[in-house]
Design an enzyme around this catalytic site. Sequence first.
Site, PDB file in Angstrom:
ATOM      1  N   LYS A 155      41.030  40.882  41.461  1.00  0.00           N
ATOM      2  CA  LYS A 155      40.900  39.437  41.644  1.00  0.00           C
ATOM      3  C   LYS A 155      42.074  38.705  40.978  1.00  0.00           C
ATOM      4  CE  LYS A 155      35.875  39.732  41.973  1.00  0.00           C
ATOM      5  NZ  LYS A 155      34.579  39.635  41.292  1.00  0.00           N
ATOM      6  N   GLN A 163      31.671  38.139  35.668  1.00  0.00           N
ATOM      7  CA  GLN A 163      31.546  39.381  36.427  1.00  0.00           C
ATOM      8  C   GLN A 163      30.187  40.037  36.151  1.00  0.00           C
ATOM      9  OE1 GLN A 163      33.879  40.550  38.697  1.00  0.00           O
ATOM     10  NE2 GLN A 163      32.375  42.122  39.202  1.00  0.00           N
ATOM     11  N   ASP A 178      31.826  31.695  42.450  1.00  0.00           N
ATOM     12  CA  ASP A 178      31.016  32.771  43.038  1.00  0.00           C
ATOM     13  C   ASP A 178      29.864  32.194  43.861  1.00  0.00           C
ATOM     14  OD1 ASP A 178      32.067  35.275  42.596  1.00  0.00           O
ATOM     15  OD2 ASP A 178      31.207  35.485  40.588  1.00  0.00           O
TER      16      ASP A 178
END
Length: 308
Positions: free
Chosen positions: A53, A97, A120
Site C-alpha cells: 500500500k 491494518q 477503508d
Amino acid sequence: MGSWLEGKTLADKIKEKVKEEVAGFQKKMEQVPGLVAILVGENRASKVYLRSKKKNSEKLGMRSEILNFPEDTEASFLKSKIKDLGQREEVDGILVQLPLPSSLNSNEIITSIPPEKDVDGFHPSNLGNLLMNQDGLKPCTPSGILELLKFRNIPIEGKRVVIVGRSLIVGKPLAAMMTNENGTVTICHSKTKDLPLVTSEADILIAAIGRGAFITPEFVKPGAVVVDVGMNYLADKSKMEELFGKDEKREKNIEEKGYTLIGDVHPQVIEKAEYLTPVPRGVGPLTVALLMRNTLEAFKRRRNLFST
Ligand code: NDP
C-alpha cells in the site's frame, strides 16, 4: 471452459487516473493526498500488505507513512494516536491494518477514526451511508469487485448473487452493494446448511471464506461468474501440485518465499464457470487500487474540491 477474469488491468487503469489527478493537485495547489497506515504487532502478511500500500501510494505521487506499534499496545494509546492523526491537516486517510491483536477490539478502534479520513470505509457512519445507498467512503474490496463486474459488462440486476462469508470487510458490505445494484442476494456463512445447494443457484458466486480451494465444482452452477476473494498461504508443495499440476511459478514461490498464494476457489472451477477471478492477479490488485482512489477522494472531499 470459462475465462479468467483478472483484475490487474482495471487496477492499473484506476491507479493511472489517480496518478494523473494527484499530479494535477500537486501542480495547482502544491498539495497531495497523505495516507497513514497503522500496524499493531508483527503479523507477517499485514506487513506485506502495508508495504504494498505504501509503495503504491508513493508511486502515484501521494505521501504515505506506516506507524508500527508493539503487540501489547493499549486501546487508549492507539485511540489517542488516531485522534492526533485526525487533527493533522496533511493526513487525508487513516487506516488500521486488520486483524488487530486479540487484546484490542477492532470495532472500537475503527470507530475512533474520523469518518472523513476512514479510507477503508469500515466506520459505522460510512457503512451506514452504504446501507442507505448514499455517498461516502466505501470498503475497497467489495468496491473493487463491483467495478470489475461493471468493467467487464457483467450484469448484476435481477441476478442471483450468493456471497460466502459475512465479514464486515467483504461479505456484508458487498451484500449491500449488490442489493443496491438490484441483485438478489444471499449471504452464507459457517452455519449455513446445505451450502453447495445454495451456492449452486448463484449466477454470481463470491467466495470470501479464507479456506484454500474450498469451493469445488460441485458448489458452482454451470456458466456462473465466480469471484474468488480468498488469499490463503499454501506451503505444501504436494498439495499445490494436486491443485495446479506442474506449475513452475508456484513451485518457485514455495521454494523462495515459503508459500504460494491460493484462493478459496478450487482451480477446476474454471472448467464449469463462465468467468473466474484468478489468485493472485484477481481481486487483490483492485483492493489496493480502490484504497488509492479512496485516499484521493478523502483529500478532495475534505477540501470541497468536488461534490458527488
Ligand atoms: P473472515 O475470517 O472475517 O470471514 C470468513 C467468513 O467465511 C465468515 O463469515 C465465516 O463464517 C465464513 N466461513 C468460514 N468457514 C466457512 C465454511 N466452512 N462454510 C461457509 N462459510 C464459512 O474473513 P475475511 O472476510 O476477512 O476474508 C476472507 C478471505 O478473503 C480471506 O482469505 C482473506 O485473506 C481474503 N481477503 C482478501 C482481500 C483481497 O484484497 N483479495 C481483502 C480482504 C480479505 P462465520 O461468520 O459463521 O464464522
